[in-house]
Design an enzyme around this catalytic site. Structure first.
Site, mmCIF file in Angstrom:
data_model
loop_
_atom_site.group_PDB
_atom_site.id
_atom_site.type_symbol
_atom_site.label_atom_id
_atom_site.label_comp_id
_atom_site.label_asym_id
_atom_site.label_seq_id
_atom_site.Cartn_x
_atom_site.Cartn_y
_atom_site.Cartn_z
ATOM 1 N N HIS A 12 -3.026 70.240 -32.706
ATOM 2 C CA HIS A 12 -2.022 70.314 -33.781
ATOM 3 C C HIS A 12 -1.089 71.519 -33.627
ATOM 4 O O HIS A 12 -0.605 72.076 -34.618
ATOM 5 C CB HIS A 12 -2.725 70.323 -35.145
ATOM 6 C CG HIS A 12 -3.629 71.510 -35.375
ATOM 7 N ND1 HIS A 12 -4.797 71.439 -36.081
ATOM 8 C CD2 HIS A 12 -3.525 72.812 -34.996
ATOM 9 C CE1 HIS A 12 -5.364 72.646 -36.133
ATOM 10 N NE2 HIS A 12 -4.602 73.483 -35.482
ATOM 11 N N HIS A 59 -3.769 77.427 -41.799
ATOM 12 C CA HIS A 59 -3.478 78.658 -41.043
ATOM 13 C C HIS A 59 -2.735 79.676 -41.895
ATOM 14 O O HIS A 59 -1.833 80.363 -41.426
ATOM 15 C CB HIS A 59 -2.621 78.344 -39.820
ATOM 16 C CG HIS A 59 -3.202 77.355 -38.879
ATOM 17 N ND1 HIS A 59 -3.330 76.020 -39.174
ATOM 18 C CD2 HIS A 59 -3.676 77.491 -37.620
ATOM 19 C CE1 HIS A 59 -3.859 75.386 -38.140
ATOM 20 N NE2 HIS A 59 -4.083 76.251 -37.183
ATOM 21 N N HIS A 193 -8.408 76.903 -26.448
ATOM 22 C CA HIS A 193 -7.280 77.834 -26.444
ATOM 23 C C HIS A 193 -7.647 79.125 -27.154
ATOM 24 O O HIS A 193 -8.549 79.147 -27.993
ATOM 25 C CB HIS A 193 -6.005 77.229 -27.041
ATOM 26 C CG HIS A 193 -6.019 76.877 -28.508
ATOM 27 N ND1 HIS A 193 -6.908 75.998 -29.074
ATOM 28 C CD2 HIS A 193 -5.209 77.269 -29.521
ATOM 29 C CE1 HIS A 193 -6.634 75.860 -30.370
ATOM 30 N NE2 HIS A 193 -5.619 76.625 -30.670
ATOM 31 N N GLU A 240 -11.767 75.184 -33.264
ATOM 32 C CA GLU A 240 -11.269 74.082 -34.109
ATOM 33 C C GLU A 240 -11.876 72.732 -33.733
ATOM 34 O O GLU A 240 -11.752 71.770 -34.493
ATOM 35 C CB GLU A 240 -9.741 73.988 -34.013
ATOM 36 C CG GLU A 240 -9.024 75.138 -34.682
ATOM 37 C CD GLU A 240 -7.542 75.209 -34.324
ATOM 38 O OE1 GLU A 240 -6.801 75.904 -35.013
ATOM 39 O OE2 GLU A 240 -7.128 74.576 -33.322
#
Lengths: 280, 119
Positions: A12, A59, A193, A240
């Site tokens: 995302h 976030h 990541h 995530e």
């Protein structure tokens, strides 16, 4: 009764929003990612879900560190996107389904998941971009939505085992709803990541491949990892993947893999897209 | 007990896990960065950085790291990268720019490193 037809899991990254805003879908850098959605579109055209339950992490649009729920479930008639600090164009509001939301909330709490309920909830890129990618040509998102936010920002994060159990409870909550609705569960974020620190740019292709493989046939294997394991193997933001595990767990036992795409990189991220169909 | 939490995290090279220790240390800094969701706050910061930092009660290390655009310094001072990304956004910088700054690479070299991860 409501029926979970399957799950869509995807990265995302905010840069996707920028690429959409600038019309870069066929740009050589972006094309392998956007082409990776063709298989999802074929499946959606065939299955036509009515509702998307979106498991994602906020976030810092809706939640700040003053009060940060581990699991939060939306119960609003409408969810709005807003500026996250980058001035990107916002996407149109998302329709909720408060009756379904409250049914899920009742079921989850009865099932010993004491979630936070949100009658107002701003939704950020982790919620909006996957829906835009699923229905790129629709002006507004064509399905009703229920946001389910998981804390991946401030440790301690819920363990993969806890997320798996939460996903199972989500599945029971959805499928005990007495209206005939076809529901797709989304899990957004990942794959490997890391944005912060001298280790920024860390990507782990082998670990991602293992996660995608296990997600299909043996999701419980992923519950044996700790959060520290995931940080080490997938990067600080690669954790995530717990959102993927939650979504997968909602499907129950056997699933069939309909589609898979994996591409390195988009922005700082190894991107993964999967469609898993629930066993009939 | 010292200042470490009872449930200390594994030591992972080049990585600061954003836990209760960091969240307490960085609260004011992250709160300021959270305010940058709103365009008028971004404008107010640009108009007078020092005054804006004072308003949020940043400590000396945080104020210096903001002034120096020192990403690793901001992380060390308790900054969380999701909030710092909003600070970077004021200058039109993205996470690849942040990545380059933290690894001491040029942005081009950092992007190449990511492309190379595919092989």
């Amino acid at each position: 009764m409501a029926k979970i037809i399957g799950a869509v899991t995807t990265s995302h990254v905010p840069a996707i929003g920028n690429a959409i805003a600038k019309g870069l879908q066929n740009d050589p850098y972006w094309r392998p990612f956007f082409k990776g959605w063709d298989g999802v579109h074929v499946w959606l055209e065939k299955t036509k879900p009515d509702v998307a339950v979106v498991v994602y992490n906020d976030h810092g649009l809706q939640f700040f560190l003053d009060k940060l729920p581990t699991f939060a479930v939306g119960a609003a008639p409408e969810y709005r996107n807003a500026d996250e600090g980058w001035g990107l164009p916002t996407l149109p509001p998302y329709r909720g389904n408060t009756d379904l939301s409250w049914h899920m909330i009742e079921s989850l709490v009865a099932d010993e998941f004491d979630i936070t309920t949100c009658q107002e909830m701003a939704v950020d890129h982790a919620f909006t971009l996957p829906l835009k990618l699923m229905w790129p040509n629709a002006e507004a998102c064509p399905v009703m939505t229920v946001p389910v936010a998981v804390n991946t920002v401030q440790h301690p994060l819920p363990t993969p085992l806890r997320c798996y159990k939460f996903g199972r409870a989500l599945g029971r909550a959805i499928e005990s709803y007495d209206k005939d609705l076809k529901v797709v569960v989304l899990g957004t974020g990942g794959l490997s990541h890391q944005l912060d620190g001298p280790r920024a740019g860390f990507i782990n292709k082998a670990f991602d491949a293992m996660c995608m493989e296990k997600l299909v046939g043996d999701p419980e294997a992923l519950t044996r990892y700790s959060i520290d394991d995931l940080v080490e193997q997938a990067g600080t933001q690669g954790v995530e993947v717990i959102n993927w595990l939650t979504a997968r767990a909602a499907l129950g036992g056997r699933v069939s893999e309909v589609h898979r795409n994996y591409h390195i990189p988009i922005s700082n991220t190894a991107s993964g897209i999967m469609v898993l169909a629930n066993a009939a | 007990m010292g200042s470490r939490p009872r449930y200390a995290h594994r030591d992972i090279s080049g990585t600061t896990i954003f836990d209760g220790v960091q969240a307490q240390k960085g609260y004011a800094l992250n709160k300021m960065c959270y305010s940058f969701n709103a365009a008028e706050n971004r404008a107010a910061f640009v108009a007078d950085e020092e005054a804006y930092c004072r308003k949020y009660g940043l400590n000396a290390a945080q104020r210096k790291a903001i002034k120096d655009r020192d990403v690793l310094g901001l992380i060390a001072a308790g900054g969380n990268v999701y909030y710092l990304a909003k600070f970077a956004g004021i200058f039109g910088l993205g996470v690849q720019d942040l990545g380059a700054a933290q690894t001491g690479m040029s942005v081009e070299a950092f992007k190449q490193k990511l492309l190379d991860a595919a092989n």
